[in-house]
Design an enzyme around this catalytic site. Structure first.
Site, PDB file in Angstrom:
ATOM      1  N   ARG A   1       1.150  -1.301  -0.067  1.00  0.00           N
ATOM      2  CA  ARG A   1      -0.063   0.128  -0.058  1.00  0.00           C
ATOM      3  C   ARG A   1       0.859   1.263   0.020  1.00  0.00           C
ATOM      4  NH1 ARG A   1      -5.013   1.042   3.656  1.00  0.00           N
ATOM      5  NH2 ARG A   1      -6.041  -0.162   1.874  1.00  0.00           N
TER       6      ARG A   1
ATOM      7  N   HIS B   1      -7.262   0.681  -6.279  1.00  0.00           N
ATOM      8  CA  HIS B   1      -7.400  -0.470  -5.103  1.00  0.00           C
ATOM      9  C   HIS B   1      -7.773  -1.657  -5.759  1.00  0.00           C
ATOM     10  CE1 HIS B   1      -7.543  -1.601  -1.161  1.00  0.00           C
ATOM     11  NE2 HIS B   1      -8.584  -0.954  -0.655  1.00  0.00           N
TER      12      HIS B   1
ATOM     13  N   GLN C   1      -9.759  -4.384  -3.598  1.00  0.00           N
ATOM     14  CA  GLN C   1     -11.094  -4.049  -3.110  1.00  0.00           C
ATOM     15  C   GLN C   1     -12.052  -4.165  -4.114  1.00  0.00           C
ATOM     16  OE1 GLN C   1     -12.040  -2.017  -0.226  1.00  0.00           O
ATOM     17  NE2 GLN C   1     -13.748  -2.693  -1.100  1.00  0.00           N
TER      18      GLN C   1
ATOM     19  N   ASP D   1     -17.489   6.512  -1.258  1.00  0.00           N
ATOM     20  CA  ASP D   1     -16.016   6.460  -0.796  1.00  0.00           C
ATOM     21  C   ASP D   1     -15.955   7.682   0.070  1.00  0.00           C
ATOM     22  OD1 ASP D   1     -13.431   5.772   0.311  1.00  0.00           O
ATOM     23  OD2 ASP D   1     -12.835   5.808  -1.809  1.00  0.00           O
TER      24      ASP D   1
ATOM     25  N   CYS E   1     -16.524   1.081   0.334  1.00  0.00           N
ATOM     26  CA  CYS E   1     -15.262   0.272   0.619  1.00  0.00           C
ATOM     27  C   CYS E   1     -14.713   0.288   2.152  1.00  0.00           C
ATOM     28  CB  CYS E   1     -14.034   0.779  -0.331  1.00  0.00           C
ATOM     29  SG  CYS E   1     -13.763   2.518  -0.102  1.00  0.00           S
TER      30      CYS E   1
ATOM     31  N   ARG F   1     -13.534  -9.098   1.198  1.00  0.00           N
ATOM     32  CA  ARG F   1     -11.898  -8.821   1.058  1.00  0.00           C
ATOM     33  C   ARG F   1     -11.106 -10.056   1.310  1.00  0.00           C
ATOM     34  NH1 ARG F   1     -10.110  -3.607   1.065  1.00  0.00           N
ATOM     35  NH2 ARG F   1      -8.425  -4.659   0.769  1.00  0.00           N
TER      36      ARG F   1
END
Ligand code: CP
Ligand code: NVA
Length: 320
Positions: free
Chosen positions: A118, A145, A148, A239, A279, A307
């Site tokens: 990340r 992402h 995700q 988001d 998310c 996830r």
């Protein structure tokens, strides 16, 4: 589906060496990960695992930014499959400061079987991948992402099956929006994106998503009015308005994003059985209200659970 069946399909699907972007996947690769994830979820919920690593397997987990879901699901998923994750923060390795990114990639490749990172800058992932002998996976960057998005599409499949649906994105056209739009378009869905002026997805991402949609029979459209985007949609996704790294823009963003809040009044324009996706982490009362996040249409906790299953499927196929 057994792991062996998924593995054979994966190998025939022109699979990626690294997973930095949805664009690294073919449609067949993406569908294989999702199919295996559903099977793995059923197995895990039934108290057994579909796949365990046959050889000692360790994965470096580099996090330049905070995480709850991504870190926990990766560590737990690796543990369930008999592998080990080495969690490394920026204060541990100081990527690019204490040591060059390329040297970190070369070192890690001697010890671990995969690198998951990340990062602030997507270019750091590209550099890790360029110099790494082992697969590199994006755990969120400024551009995408992609882990995700696998969980997002798995959740949509659980609720609606695989037939094309109309999905509205409302809010910031950032990393999560990019990966979601790319994968949804690849899988044949219609994505309607409503963002404030200046916060639309990057043009090259939109272009790529539209190319995927042209191939799959889906569509990707950008609309100013969130009400128009949500009208009769099957899914509504939002988001945070202030992503990690954008904290200094907070005040200006709050003003511009206010009309894009997913609240009961906006959600009432979607289909009655529409699901709400986020998310997470959510800023309750900003991009989404308590009533919507905690309401009957919210699919966010399943989405967060997924996830785990999607990343396990991805890791089993990429590193197994
Ligand atoms: N959705 C997500 O990536 O959450 P974390 O930032 O907690 O990992
Ligand atoms: N867009 C958010 C997603 C967090 C999972 C961020 O980048 O902070």
């Amino acid at each position: 589906m057994s792991y062996e069946q998924a593995r054979a399909r994966w190998q025939a699907s022109n699979p990626p060496r690294h997973y930095l972007s949805i664009t690294d996947l073919t449609r067949e690769s993406a569908e294989t990960v999702l199919a295996l994830a559903h099977a793995m979820k059923r197995a895990t919920q039934g108290g057994h695992e579909l796949f365990r690593f046959a050889r000692p397997t360790a994965v470096a987990l580099i996090f330049e930014k905070p995480s709850l879901r991504t870190r926990v699901t990766l560590e737990v998923g690796l543990y369930q499959m008999g592998a080990y994750g080495v969690y490394l923060t920026q204060s541990d390795i100081q990527m690019g400061a204490r040591e060059a990114v390329m040297d970190i990639a070369r070192n890690l490749g001697r010890w671990v079987q995969g690198i998951i990172a990340r990062v602030f800058l997507h270019t750091a992932l590209e550099e890790l991948a360029r110099f790494s002998d082992v697969p590199v996976i994006n755990a969120l960057s400024d551009r995408e992402h992609p882990c995700q998005a696998l969980a997002d599409l798995m959740t949509i499949q659980e609720r609606f099956g695989t037939a094309p649906r109309t999905l509205a994105w409302v809010g910031d056209g950032n990393n999560v929006c990019h990966s979601f739009t790319l994968l949804a378009a690849m899988l044949g869905h219609t994505v309607r994106i409503a963002t404030p002026e200046g916060y639309a997805p990057r043009p090259e991402i939109l272009q790529q998503a539209q190319a995927f949609a042209a191939e799959s029979g889906g569509a990707v459209v950008v609309i100013d009015d969130p009400r128009e985007a949500i009208a009769d949609a099957d899914g509504v996704y939002t988001d945070v308005w202030v992503s990690m790294g954008f904290e200094t823009e907070r005040e200006a963003r709050m003003r511009k994003f206010l009309p894009y809040q997913v609240n009961e009044s906006l959600l009432s324009l979607a289909k009655p059985d529409a699901i709400v996706l986020h998310c997470l982490p959510a800023r309750r009362g900003e991009e989404i209200t308590d009533a919507v996040l905690d309401g009957a249409q919210s699919a966010v906790w399943d989405q967060a659970e997924n996830r785990l299953h999607t990343q396990k499927a991805l890791l089993a196929l990429m590193l197994g």
